[in-house]
Design a protein around this motif. Sequence first.
Motif, PDB file in Angstrom:
ATOM      1  N   ASP A   1       0.835  -1.218   0.000  1.00 56.86           N
ATOM      2  CA  ASP A   1       0.000   0.000   0.000  1.00 56.86           C
ATOM      3  C   ASP A   1       0.860   1.256   0.000  1.00 56.86           C
ATOM      4  O   ASP A   1       0.542   2.246  -0.675  1.00 56.86           O
ATOM      5  N   LEU A   2       1.935   1.219   0.762  1.00 56.21           N
ATOM      6  CA  LEU A   2       2.836   2.377   0.827  1.00 56.21           C
ATOM      7  C   LEU A   2       3.444   2.647  -0.557  1.00 56.21           C
ATOM      8  O   LEU A   2       3.486   3.796  -1.001  1.00 56.21           O
TER       9      LEU A   2
ATOM     10  N   ARG B   1       0.961   4.175  -2.906  1.00 52.18           N
ATOM     11  CA  ARG B   1       0.713   5.590  -2.582  1.00 52.18           C
ATOM     12  C   ARG B   1       1.882   6.473  -3.026  1.00 52.18           C
ATOM     13  O   ARG B   1       1.691   7.500  -3.685  1.00 52.18           O
TER      14      ARG B   1
ATOM     15  N   GLY C   1       2.140   6.579  -6.796  1.00 48.40           N
ATOM     16  CA  GLY C   1       0.931   7.026  -7.493  1.00 48.40           C
ATOM     17  C   GLY C   1       0.458   6.016  -8.527  1.00 48.40           C
ATOM     18  O   GLY C   1       0.012   6.372  -9.628  1.00 48.40           O
TER      19      GLY C   1
ATOM     20  N   ASN D   1      -1.771   3.695 -10.619  1.00 48.88           N
ATOM     21  CA  ASN D   1      -3.205   3.699 -10.952  1.00 48.88           C
ATOM     22  C   ASN D   1      -3.450   2.797 -12.163  1.00 48.88           C
ATOM     23  O   ASN D   1      -2.557   2.079 -12.603  1.00 48.88           O
TER      24      ASN D   1
ATOM     25  N   THR E   1      -5.371  -1.484  -7.912  1.00 52.66           N
ATOM     26  CA  THR E   1      -5.224  -0.251  -8.703  1.00 52.66           C
ATOM     27  C   THR E   1      -5.653  -0.395 -10.158  1.00 52.66           C
ATOM     28  O   THR E   1      -5.844   0.618 -10.839  1.00 52.66           O
TER      29      THR E   1
END
Length: 277
Positions: free
Chosen positions: A54-55, A58, A61, A63, A86
């Motif tokens: 998860d880190l 994030r 970025g 996606n 994602t």
Amino acid sequence: MNDNLNIKSMNLYNNVDRIFNELREIGKSESDNLSVEDLTKFDQFHYHGTDAIDLAIRILGINNNSKILDVGSGIGGPARYIANKTGAEVTAIELQSDQNNLASDLTKRCGLTDKVNHICGDILDYDFKDQKFDAVVSWLTLYHISNHQILLKKLNDLLNPNGFFYTEDITSRINLNKADLKDIEKEIYGKHLPYFDKYISNLEHNGFELIFSEDMSSSWTDFTKERIKQYNSEKERNIRVHGKEVVDSLNSFYNFVGQYFSNGKLGGIRVVAKKNT
């Protein structure tokens, strides 16, 4: 590299089909469809499980437009998790054929073959043709590869302009003696264990600009201690599910790693770098 001939000295990488024992425990046969959530407790071989993924998602970025390369993808846990969460397209390269075959099977059963492409190959000489990636990610793998100059040049070449490199990897905290190095090579197949600062300067000398770094030594020492405690507290259950041979093998691995973190010989790094353009 021929690492495939020796990397099996590392007990974590043996009996990889033990995951089927865990799936049977939750009532899943070897052919049932699966969800990514069914697997996350068992298919993340690095520290701090999906929190670590998860880190990365994030920070980078990631996606549904992202193209990601996961190096040393194991049985596919991080690759599936990233794709599922994602919508990114993930290429997962793994040296060990048994792990890669199992990864492909699990990905298929999760319905993610359109998002995750599994490759069995050596990152140093695999031909990706003209493929380029927005980010290269890797968890507890690159320390298996002795020549980081060749490795980093290859990874840099595979990135799009301004592409990112994210890794969590093992480092040395002291000047390791010959006996330690021999044990570390046998038990965790450690081939490249620079100090924290040297790890960063290697990146900077091979086409990367440092964005972020964190010393994970204390965090991973706590994690590996807790993992031993947890595994021992469930010993009877684990022997019932996996058999004594698998449990003894993993217990030996967990104890070795825990000892080398606790005695201050091994540490860890989390680093994000950008391709220098």
